[in-house]
Design a protein around this motif. Structure first.
Motif, PDB file in Angstrom:
ATOM      1  N   LEU A  22       0.827  -1.205   0.000  1.00  0.00           N
ATOM      2  CA  LEU A  22       0.000   0.000   0.000  1.00  0.00           C
ATOM      3  C   LEU A  22       0.864   1.259   0.000  1.00  0.00           C
ATOM      4  O   LEU A  22       0.574   2.228  -0.703  1.00  0.00           O
ATOM      5  N   GLU A  23       1.948   1.245   0.795  1.00  0.00           N
ATOM      6  CA  GLU A  23       2.870   2.382   0.807  1.00  0.00           C
ATOM      7  C   GLU A  23       3.454   2.614  -0.584  1.00  0.00           C
ATOM      8  O   GLU A  23       3.586   3.755  -1.028  1.00  0.00           O
ATOM      9  N   THR A  24       3.812   1.521  -1.251  1.00  0.00           N
ATOM     10  CA  THR A  24       4.366   1.639  -2.600  1.00  0.00           C
ATOM     11  C   THR A  24       3.360   2.252  -3.562  1.00  0.00           C
ATOM     12  O   THR A  24       3.697   3.131  -4.369  1.00  0.00           O
ATOM     13  N   LYS A  25       2.115   1.824  -3.459  1.00  0.00           N
ATOM     14  CA  LYS A  25       1.079   2.368  -4.343  1.00  0.00           C
ATOM     15  C   LYS A  25       0.837   3.851  -4.068  1.00  0.00           C
ATOM     16  O   LYS A  25       0.645   4.647  -5.005  1.00  0.00           O
ATOM     17  N   VAL A  26       0.853   4.231  -2.787  1.00  0.00           N
ATOM     18  CA  VAL A  26       0.689   5.651  -2.454  1.00  0.00           C
ATOM     19  C   VAL A  26       1.837   6.462  -3.033  1.00  0.00           C
ATOM     20  O   VAL A  26       1.630   7.544  -3.602  1.00  0.00           O
ATOM     21  N   ASP A  27       3.061   5.947  -2.907  1.00  0.00           N
ATOM     22  CA  ASP A  27       4.217   6.658  -3.462  1.00  0.00           C
ATOM     23  C   ASP A  27       4.100   6.810  -4.978  1.00  0.00           C
ATOM     24  O   ASP A  27       4.458   7.858  -5.531  1.00  0.00           O
ATOM     25  N   ILE A  75       1.560   9.675  -5.632  1.00  0.00           N
ATOM     26  CA  ILE A  75       1.911  11.069  -5.326  1.00  0.00           C
ATOM     27  C   ILE A  75       3.256  11.517  -5.895  1.00  0.00           C
ATOM     28  O   ILE A  75       3.499  12.712  -6.006  1.00  0.00           O
ATOM     29  N   LYS A  76       4.117  10.562  -6.251  1.00  0.00           N
ATOM     30  CA  LYS A  76       5.466  10.950  -6.674  1.00  0.00           C
ATOM     31  C   LYS A  76       5.687  10.853  -8.171  1.00  0.00           C
ATOM     32  O   LYS A  76       6.673  11.374  -8.690  1.00  0.00           O
ATOM     33  N   ASN A  77       4.804  10.177  -8.865  1.00  0.00           N
ATOM     34  CA  ASN A  77       4.983  10.002 -10.297  1.00  0.00           C
ATOM     35  C   ASN A  77       3.961  10.832 -11.070  1.00  0.00           C
ATOM     36  O   ASN A  77       2.832  11.016 -10.624  1.00  0.00           O
ATOM     37  N   ASN A  78       4.394  11.306 -12.204  1.00  0.00           N
ATOM     38  CA  ASN A  78       3.513  12.126 -13.035  1.00  0.00           C
ATOM     39  C   ASN A  78       2.629  11.213 -13.877  1.00  0.00           C
ATOM     40  O   ASN A  78       2.849  11.013 -15.065  1.00  0.00           O
ATOM     41  N   ILE A  79       1.611  10.644 -13.208  1.00  0.00           N
ATOM     42  CA  ILE A  79       0.724   9.719 -13.901  1.00  0.00           C
ATOM     43  C   ILE A  79      -0.626  10.375 -14.146  1.00  0.00           C
ATOM     44  O   ILE A  79      -0.983  11.359 -13.508  1.00  0.00           O
ATOM     45  N   SER A  80      -1.375   9.824 -15.061  1.00  0.00           N
ATOM     46  CA  SER A  80      -2.659  10.413 -15.452  1.00  0.00           C
ATOM     47  C   SER A  80      -3.683  10.289 -14.337  1.00  0.00           C
ATOM     48  O   SER A  80      -3.592   9.418 -13.462  1.00  0.00           O
ATOM     49  N   GLU A 121      -7.515   4.332 -10.938  1.00  0.00           N
ATOM     50  CA  GLU A 121      -7.365   2.875 -10.967  1.00  0.00           C
ATOM     51  C   GLU A 121      -6.545   2.383  -9.775  1.00  0.00           C
ATOM     52  O   GLU A 121      -6.885   1.366  -9.154  1.00  0.00           O
ATOM     53  N   LEU A 122      -5.474   3.095  -9.448  1.00  0.00           N
ATOM     54  CA  LEU A 122      -4.652   2.713  -8.294  1.00  0.00           C
ATOM     55  C   LEU A 122      -5.431   2.891  -6.996  1.00  0.00           C
ATOM     56  O   LEU A 122      -5.261   2.107  -6.053  1.00  0.00           O
ATOM     57  N   ALA A 123      -6.269   3.920  -6.940  1.00  0.00           N
ATOM     58  CA  ALA A 123      -7.107   4.124  -5.748  1.00  0.00           C
ATOM     59  C   ALA A 123      -7.987   2.909  -5.507  1.00  0.00           C
ATOM     60  O   ALA A 123      -8.120   2.430  -4.370  1.00  0.00           O
ATOM     61  N   LEU A 124      -8.571   2.379  -6.562  1.00  0.00           N
ATOM     62  CA  LEU A 124      -9.447   1.212  -6.426  1.00  0.00           C
ATOM     63  C   LEU A 124      -8.650  -0.064  -6.164  1.00  0.00           C
ATOM     64  O   LEU A 124      -9.200  -1.044  -5.649  1.00  0.00           O
ATOM     65  N   GLU A 125      -7.361  -0.069  -6.503  1.00  0.00           N
ATOM     66  CA  GLU A 125      -6.512  -1.199  -6.111  1.00  0.00           C
ATOM     67  C   GLU A 125      -6.254  -1.164  -4.607  1.00  0.00           C
ATOM     68  O   GLU A 125      -6.117  -2.199  -3.963  1.00  0.00           O
ATOM     69  N   ILE A 126      -6.155   0.054  -4.057  1.00  0.00           N
ATOM     70  CA  ILE A 126      -5.998   0.185  -2.607  1.00  0.00           C
ATOM     71  C   ILE A 126      -7.258  -0.307  -1.899  1.00  0.00           C
ATOM     72  O   ILE A 126      -7.195  -1.032  -0.911  1.00  0.00           O
ATOM     73  N   ASN A 158     -10.044  10.364  -8.818  1.00  0.00           N
ATOM     74  CA  ASN A 158      -8.912  10.780  -9.650  1.00  0.00           C
ATOM     75  C   ASN A 158      -8.071  11.858  -8.971  1.00  0.00           C
ATOM     76  O   ASN A 158      -6.953  12.137  -9.393  1.00  0.00           O
ATOM     77  N   GLU A 159      -8.621  12.474  -7.909  1.00  0.00           N
ATOM     78  CA  GLU A 159      -7.911  13.524  -7.187  1.00  0.00           C
ATOM     79  C   GLU A 159      -7.197  12.996  -5.943  1.00  0.00           C
ATOM     80  O   GLU A 159      -6.776  13.777  -5.082  1.00  0.00           O
ATOM     81  N   LEU A 160      -7.033  11.671  -5.856  1.00  0.00           N
ATOM     82  CA  LEU A 160      -6.452  11.097  -4.641  1.00  0.00           C
ATOM     83  C   LEU A 160      -5.033  11.591  -4.380  1.00  0.00           C
ATOM     84  O   LEU A 160      -4.653  11.822  -3.227  1.00  0.00           O
ATOM     85  N   ALA A 161      -4.244  11.780  -5.435  1.00  0.00           N
ATOM     86  CA  ALA A 161      -2.871  12.281  -5.250  1.00  0.00           C
ATOM     87  C   ALA A 161      -2.899  13.639  -4.555  1.00  0.00           C
ATOM     88  O   ALA A 161      -2.128  13.901  -3.621  1.00  0.00           O
ATOM     89  N   ARG A 162      -3.791  14.479  -5.009  1.00  0.00           N
ATOM     90  CA  ARG A 162      -3.910  15.811  -4.411  1.00  0.00           C
ATOM     91  C   ARG A 162      -4.353  15.712  -2.953  1.00  0.00           C
ATOM     92  O   ARG A 162      -3.819  16.396  -2.075  1.00  0.00           O
ATOM     93  N   GLY A 163      -5.335  14.841  -2.681  1.00  0.00           N
ATOM     94  CA  GLY A 163      -5.819  14.697  -1.316  1.00  0.00           C
ATOM     95  C   GLY A 163      -4.747  14.191  -0.362  1.00  0.00           C
ATOM     96  O   GLY A 163      -4.606  14.697   0.757  1.00  0.00           O
ATOM     97  N   ILE A 164      -3.981  13.185  -0.803  1.00  0.00           N
ATOM     98  CA  ILE A 164      -2.915  12.653   0.054  1.00  0.00           C
ATOM     99  C   ILE A 164      -1.866  13.720   0.324  1.00  0.00           C
ATOM    100  O   ILE A 164      -1.428  13.917   1.467  1.00  0.00           O
TER     101      ILE A 164
END
Length: 389
Positions: free
Chosen positions: A140-145, A148-153, A159-164, A258-264
């Motif tokens: 889960l830590e890896t997915k969060v990183d 928030i750290k990669n310039n992904i769409s 999709e990663l949020a739903l994997e979490i 889709n805004e999960l990166a921003r929220g974290i």
């Protein structure tokens, strides 16, 4: 996949284990479990074939019940095999010879004695489950990183949020709770284990270890903002989180996964801002100019600006043994109020005015009153981020 022995000792089945030797080895990793039985002790010289580094061994030493020397030899062979630790059921031995305790201490080899009412199967199951959970936390830590750290769409973020958590609702708020006095993950894992056992926990939320704290992603639908905050406070209470031990940062409400990166990131920035100020619960919406500074604080332009302002003040203090930088910090903390600054530094008002003019002179900003304060304020805030003061 592993957990430390120290983390394992927080598990319900192991909570009454008595440590009798090897305290300095509690940070060793447990990768898998093993049982030392008759057959292995009968071939004690080949114990390295059966056990190895990362094994946590359970035994009741039935085969050595009348042979203390065999007990001592067996433990020494386990240490030689570099197993992580040993737990002995107190059927035949409730105490160990001082010789082996001293040897285990010397080798930082943890040895525990536990009650014979505890079953091997329960210990093994709890530890294996904990190893599996810890591996899940790391995933889960890896997915969060990645989020928030990669310039992904934005689509990939969703999709990663739903994997979490495949049960996430679209509306969510993120809370990051950073342990104030983090030494290791022991306390965090203990709270997470306790929360995991709650029957009333919602499938729409995810609570897991992240860095030196606990990340909460609270998702919901058909709930007003006041109710959201109430539910989050209840959730933190259920977990066992409070401001005496944790710095808490709370993101804005978001209405699309889709805004999960921003929220974290908002939750993390709120914690960082709280560390700089009073360490209380902090909402991202209240952190002011830090909203602009924190996302870019490690960029070369920000560092250049910081060095242009802060480095000359530091160098002046070193050269003349003054408190120019301290004065600048207090001046900004007090919103440019000379009176409050002088009171906090126990100096006369005129002394503070002199120091402020000296700062302007050092920075070659004598004619830039408005711009001077603005630039100094931003530089001091960057300084606080770097130094957490």
């Amino acid at each position: 996949m592993s957990i430390t022995i120290s983390d394992a000792m927080n598990l319900q089945t192991l909570k009454d284990f008595k440590l009798v030797a090897g305290e300095w080895g509690l940070n060793k990793k447990i990768d898998q479990m093993g049982i030392l039985d008759h057959e292995i002790i009968d071939k004690i010289d080949n114990i390295e074939v059966v056990f190895g580094q990362g094994d946590f061994v359970l035994t009741n030493f039935t085969a050595a019940r009348n042979d203390v020397n065999l007990l001592i030899q067996s433990i020494k062979e386990l240490i030689k095999a570099r197993v992580s630790g040993l737990a002995i059921k107190n059927i035949f031995y409730s105490e160990l010879p001082s010789e082996i305790i001293e040897y285990a201490n010397e080798k930082s080899f943890p040895i525990f004695i536990f009650d014979n009412k505890v079953y091997f199967e329960d210990i093994i199951t709890d530890i294996i489950d904990a190893i599996r959970d810890n591996d899940n936390y790391e995933l889960l830590e890896t997915k969060v990183d990645i989020i928030i750290k990669n310039n992904i769409s934005r689509t990939m973020i969703g999709e990663l949020a739903l994997e979490i958590n495949s049960s996430f609702r679209e509306n969510f708020i993120v809370v990051y709770c950073k342990e104030k006095k983090y030494v290791n993950s022991t306390n965090i894992i203990r709270l997470l284990e306790r929360y995991k056992r709650r029957r009333d926990k919602s499938i729409y939320n995810s609570v897991f270890k992240y860095r030196t704290g606990i990340l909460i992603i609270f998702s919901y639908e058909n709930m007003n903002e006041k109710k959201v905050v109430e539910n989050i406070k209840k959730l933190m209470t259920d977990i066992g989180i409070d401001n005496s031990q944790y710095i808490i940062g709370i993101s804005n409400n978001h209405f699309c996964l889709n805004e999960l990166a921003r929220g974290i990131n908002e939750g993390l920035y709120a914690v960082n801002a709280s560390e700089i100020s009073d360490g209380s619960t902090t909402f991202y919406k209240d952190i002011g100019i830090y909203k602009v500074i924190m996302p870019h604080v490690n960029e070369v332009w920000m560092n250049e600006f910081y060095n242009e302002i802060i480095t000359p003040l530091k160098n002046y203090d070193i050269k003349y043994n003054t408190q120019i930088l301290t004065t600048a910090i207090k001046y900004i903390e007090n919103d440019g109020n000379v009176k409050r600054t002088s009171q906090e530094l126990f100096q006369h008002d005129n002394t503070i005015r002199y120091r402020i003019n000296k700062i302007k002179e050092i920075l070659d900003m004598e004619d830039l009153d408005g711009s001077f304060y603005e630039q100094l304020s931003i530089a001091i805030k960057i300084y606080k981020i770097f130094n957490k003061v």
